[in-house]
Structures are given as structure tokens and as C-alpha cells.
Design an enzyme around this catalytic site. Sequence first.
Site, PDB file in Angstrom:
ATOM      1  N   GLU A  18      45.065  31.133  39.113  1.00 49.92           N
ATOM      2  CA  GLU A  18      45.882  32.043  38.288  1.00 49.92           C
ATOM      3  C   GLU A  18      47.170  31.429  37.756  1.00 49.92           C
ATOM      4  O   GLU A  18      48.246  31.995  37.910  1.00 49.92           O
ATOM      5  CB  GLU A  18      46.181  33.332  39.079  1.00 49.92           C
ATOM      6  CG  GLU A  18      44.921  34.047  39.527  1.00 49.92           C
ATOM      7  CD  GLU A  18      45.197  35.329  40.323  1.00 49.92           C
ATOM      8  OE1 GLU A  18      46.362  35.572  40.670  1.00 49.92           O
ATOM      9  OE2 GLU A  18      44.246  36.068  40.592  1.00 49.92           O
ATOM     10  N   ASN A  64      40.640  28.405  38.839  1.00 52.08           N
ATOM     11  CA  ASN A  64      40.117  29.770  38.936  1.00 52.08           C
ATOM     12  C   ASN A  64      41.117  30.757  38.336  1.00 52.08           C
ATOM     13  O   ASN A  64      42.315  30.666  38.608  1.00 52.08           O
ATOM     14  CB  ASN A  64      39.906  30.074  40.437  1.00 52.08           C
ATOM     15  CG  ASN A  64      39.166  31.357  40.710  1.00 52.08           C
ATOM     16  OD1 ASN A  64      38.104  31.609  40.121  1.00 52.08           O
ATOM     17  ND2 ASN A  64      39.691  32.183  41.611  1.00 52.08           N
ATOM     18  N   HIS A  95      37.010  40.274  37.265  1.00 58.21           N
ATOM     19  CA  HIS A  95      37.413  41.611  37.723  1.00 58.21           C
ATOM     20  C   HIS A  95      37.389  42.519  36.500  1.00 58.21           C
ATOM     21  O   HIS A  95      38.336  42.562  35.722  1.00 58.21           O
ATOM     22  CB  HIS A  95      38.816  41.574  38.332  1.00 58.21           C
ATOM     23  CG  HIS A  95      38.897  40.769  39.581  1.00 58.21           C
ATOM     24  ND1 HIS A  95      38.206  41.132  40.734  1.00 58.21           N
ATOM     25  CD2 HIS A  95      39.557  39.633  39.878  1.00 58.21           C
ATOM     26  CE1 HIS A  95      38.463  40.234  41.679  1.00 58.21           C
ATOM     27  NE2 HIS A  95      39.272  39.319  41.191  1.00 58.21           N
ATOM     28  N   GLU A 102      34.643  36.200  41.472  1.00 58.42           N
ATOM     29  CA  GLU A 102      35.180  37.406  42.126  1.00 58.42           C
ATOM     30  C   GLU A 102      34.688  38.681  41.450  1.00 58.42           C
ATOM     31  O   GLU A 102      35.443  39.652  41.309  1.00 58.42           O
ATOM     32  CB  GLU A 102      36.722  37.365  42.127  1.00 58.42           C
ATOM     33  CG  GLU A 102      37.297  36.070  42.686  1.00 58.42           C
ATOM     34  CD  GLU A 102      38.815  36.073  42.855  1.00 58.42           C
ATOM     35  OE1 GLU A 102      39.448  37.144  42.731  1.00 58.42           O
ATOM     36  OE2 GLU A 102      39.371  34.985  43.125  1.00 58.42           O
ATOM     37  N   ASP A 139      33.694  42.101  40.233  1.00 63.88           N
ATOM     38  CA  ASP A 139      33.650  43.521  40.587  1.00 63.88           C
ATOM     39  C   ASP A 139      33.894  44.315  39.313  1.00 63.88           C
ATOM     40  O   ASP A 139      34.412  43.785  38.332  1.00 63.88           O
ATOM     41  CB  ASP A 139      34.601  43.910  41.732  1.00 63.88           C
ATOM     42  CG  ASP A 139      36.034  43.456  41.528  1.00 63.88           C
ATOM     43  OD1 ASP A 139      36.473  43.354  40.362  1.00 63.88           O
ATOM     44  OD2 ASP A 139      36.729  43.217  42.534  1.00 63.88           O
TER      45      ASP A 139
HETATM   46  C1  XIL Z   1      42.978  39.962  47.142  1.00 62.97           C
HETATM   47  C2  XIL Z   1      42.332  40.437  48.444  1.00 62.97           C
HETATM   48  O1  XIL Z   1      41.078  40.987  48.148  1.00 62.97           O
HETATM   49  C3  XIL Z   1      43.204  41.452  49.120  1.00 62.97           C
HETATM   50  O2  XIL Z   1      42.683  41.782  50.407  1.00 62.97           O
HETATM   51  C4  XIL Z   1      44.626  40.929  49.265  1.00 62.97           C
HETATM   52  O3  XIL Z   1      45.465  41.942  49.805  1.00 62.97           O
HETATM   53  C5  XIL Z   1      45.164  40.475  47.928  1.00 62.97           C
HETATM   54  O4  XIL Z   1      44.287  39.515  47.369  1.00 62.97           O
HETATM   55  N1  XIL Z   1      42.435  37.400  42.752  1.00 62.97           N
HETATM   56  C6  XIL Z   1      42.249  36.516  43.794  1.00 62.97           C
HETATM   57  C7  XIL Z   1      42.024  37.020  45.164  1.00 62.97           C
HETATM   58  O5  XIL Z   1      42.180  35.299  43.549  1.00 62.97           O
HETATM   59  O6  XIL Z   1      42.536  36.162  46.134  1.00 62.97           O
HETATM   60  C8  XIL Z   1      42.598  38.409  45.339  1.00 62.97           C
HETATM   61  O7  XIL Z   1      42.224  38.882  46.623  1.00 62.97           O
HETATM   62  C9  XIL Z   1      42.104  39.326  44.244  1.00 62.97           C
HETATM   63  C10 XIL Z   1      42.544  38.833  42.888  1.00 62.97           C
END
Ligand code: XIL
Length: 378
Positions: free
Chosen positions: A173, A214, A250, A279, A281
Amino acid sequence: MRFLALRTATIAVAVVATGMAAVPAAVASTQPDGSPALARTHDGERSLRDLARGRLAIGTAVGMDALDKDPAYRRLVGGQFSAVTPENVMKWEVVEPTRDTYDWSQGDQLVDFARANHQQVRGHTLVWHSQLPEWLTEGTFTNDELRTILKKHVTDQATHFRGRIWQWDVVNEAFNEDGTMRDTLWLRQLGPGYVADAFRWAHRADPKATLFYNDYTIEGLNPKSDAAYAMVRQLRSEGVPIGGIGLQAHLGTQYEFPTGYVQNLQRFADLGVKISVTEADVRMPLPVDATKLQVQSDAFTDLLRGCLAVRACTDFTMWGFTDKYSWIPGVFPGQGSAHPLDELYQPKPAWDALKIVLADDHQDRPGLVWADSRGGVS
Ligand code: XIL
């Protein structure tokens, strides 16, 4: 929503074509260990990993508390997936809560679990602006000191897990939505060169892991993915050991599906890097309804199909698979239901859609470097 009607028809046809039974109501019984029965999706049907074998890894983020305490969760992680990512336990605040005192215990636990279940591990994450320990965020360091601290962190962590990590998210990020670099302590004190440095340090410590950049909202064609693309191209031209791009994915049912997703995957592939959906969702504004669930299912379908369409895309990882343990409600108030199984591990349309896409896709993808050798249904 553009694809709604079309997709419903496609799925109906595919269900017939693949011989899958219609979805019965949940079976009310318990497993020998006392956990709820997992209903028809998980017993007596081919798992996601089995359906995906030889073509791509199917992964999930894993929460260690759930893995420890919830036998049903544990069984699904081990049985359905061929790759795992620690949701939190390889983040800096967990591995080095006090300066120079490492705690690798939970990360090691997940790696051991993965090995026992013949799974690949995505290491997440070495350099990020979030979930940093207080000693680091509250401390005052000169630029040189901070560079030494970051180098030590990357080197020590990659060394500790050397040979046991398939893909590392080295930098996470680093961009804003407009494609400029995010204002973090790393950029402020070390300048943009911290990215290349981190990849070089990680590679020296673990030469066999594939090293990823990422980020989120870089799934489609937009200023942010343009910036990530330009950076990957630049790093590759300088011989920096970056081997992959991670698209977090996401998504939300209230947003359009990312424009130009497959073209975007293809342009990264053309740079010679691997691609992972890291990731996935698809959250929705609550309450849940059938229309939103269908839009969610369509989005998961498109994400997975796009990955399967581009040969360099060798991993499809979801940020959790059940609403029982979800990061969404805590971070996006009023939203939820982002995962393909509900709180009771019952399948939503998205779960079936993922299976249908995998069962449907007979494209042979020989030559992948990883292998999922485990047989049978769990
Ligand atoms: C999130 C976790 O799912 C949570 O449990 C935590 O409190 C915060 O981080 N992008 C990412 C992940 O790269 O590491 C994040 O994970 C979600 C967004």
C-alpha cells in the site's frame, strides 16, 4: 447491475452441466468434535483446492485465534485451500512489539499448519505504514537510524522464514488513489528509494521467495494501477528483484466492478511478473438481500475468471472465507457479509459460483512452479 441476469442464467446452466445438486437447507447435526455440521458444501463435494489443482493456488487469510479455537474453521482452512496468508501475525507490531525482541511464535505456528496441510504460505507483510509497533511510531530517529531499522526488520524477518515462504508481500500500500506515493514515515524519511531497498534486502535474505508489491484499488485500469505498473516496470528495468504484483481486490457490491481488470492483469503479466489476487472480498451495505448476494457472486466470479484467463495469475487468495471472522464490520461500519460462507459456514451464491468457475475452466495450465499434491476431499 449489468451482469445480474446473465450470470444467473449461466450459473443455472453450469449447475446442471457439472452435475451439482441444488442447494438443500442446512443439515442440523453436529460433528464428532461438537462443532456444527458443515452442510453439504464441505462434505462429499470436491474442495476448492481440489477443483483448482494444477491451475492456480486457492488461498485464504487466516486468523490465528479462530484457527486455534474453532475446529470447523480449522478443518475448512486445511481442507479447502492450498495457500494461506497470516491475517495479522507477520505484521511488525506482532513480530517485534518491543524493540529487538522478536516473537515469531504465531507466524511459525501458521507455517507449521500449512506444511502439515501441504499449503503454500504468502508472507504478509514486510514494509507497511500500518500496524507498526509503538516504539517505532512514537520514537524519534534520524534518517540513517530509520533506514537501519527497516533494513534489520526486513532482513531478520525474511531470514527467519527463509525457505518457508512462497510469496512475500514486501511492500504494501505505498500509493495514493491519484498515483502519488503515500505519505508514510518511510517516504518522509527515506525517500522513494525505500521500495527498491526493501526488495533487495528481502531477496538477499530469502532468494527463493517471489517478492511482491501489494495494494488495493489497483485491480482495474486507473491512476493508481498506472503508478504501480510504472513502478514495477522501472524496478524490473533496474534489476530490482520484484517478481510479482498483488491485487488485494477488496470490492463492494455498491461499486462497479473494476474497469479493465483483465487488461490490467495482462499488462503486468507482459512485464514478466506473477500476479496474485491477494485479499479478495466483496462487502455490501447491510442488510443482506438476494440481489446483493448475486452481485457479490458475480464479482467473485469475474475476479476468479480473470485470474484464470491470464497465465501469470497463479494465486487467488480471499481475505477470509466466512463472515464469522471478518475484518469488514470493524473497518466499514454498516457493511458486512463480504465472504462466500456466512457466519454458520453456510454457502452463499458466491461459494457455489467459485466452484462452478473452477469446475468449468478446463484450460490446462502446465508448467506452474508450485504443486498441490494433496489428494482426496476433506
Ligand atoms: C486487516 C486485518 O484483516 C485486520 O484484522 C486488522 O485489524 C487490520 O488489517 N489490507 C491489508 C491487510 O493488507 O493487512 C488488512 O488486514 C486489510 C487491508
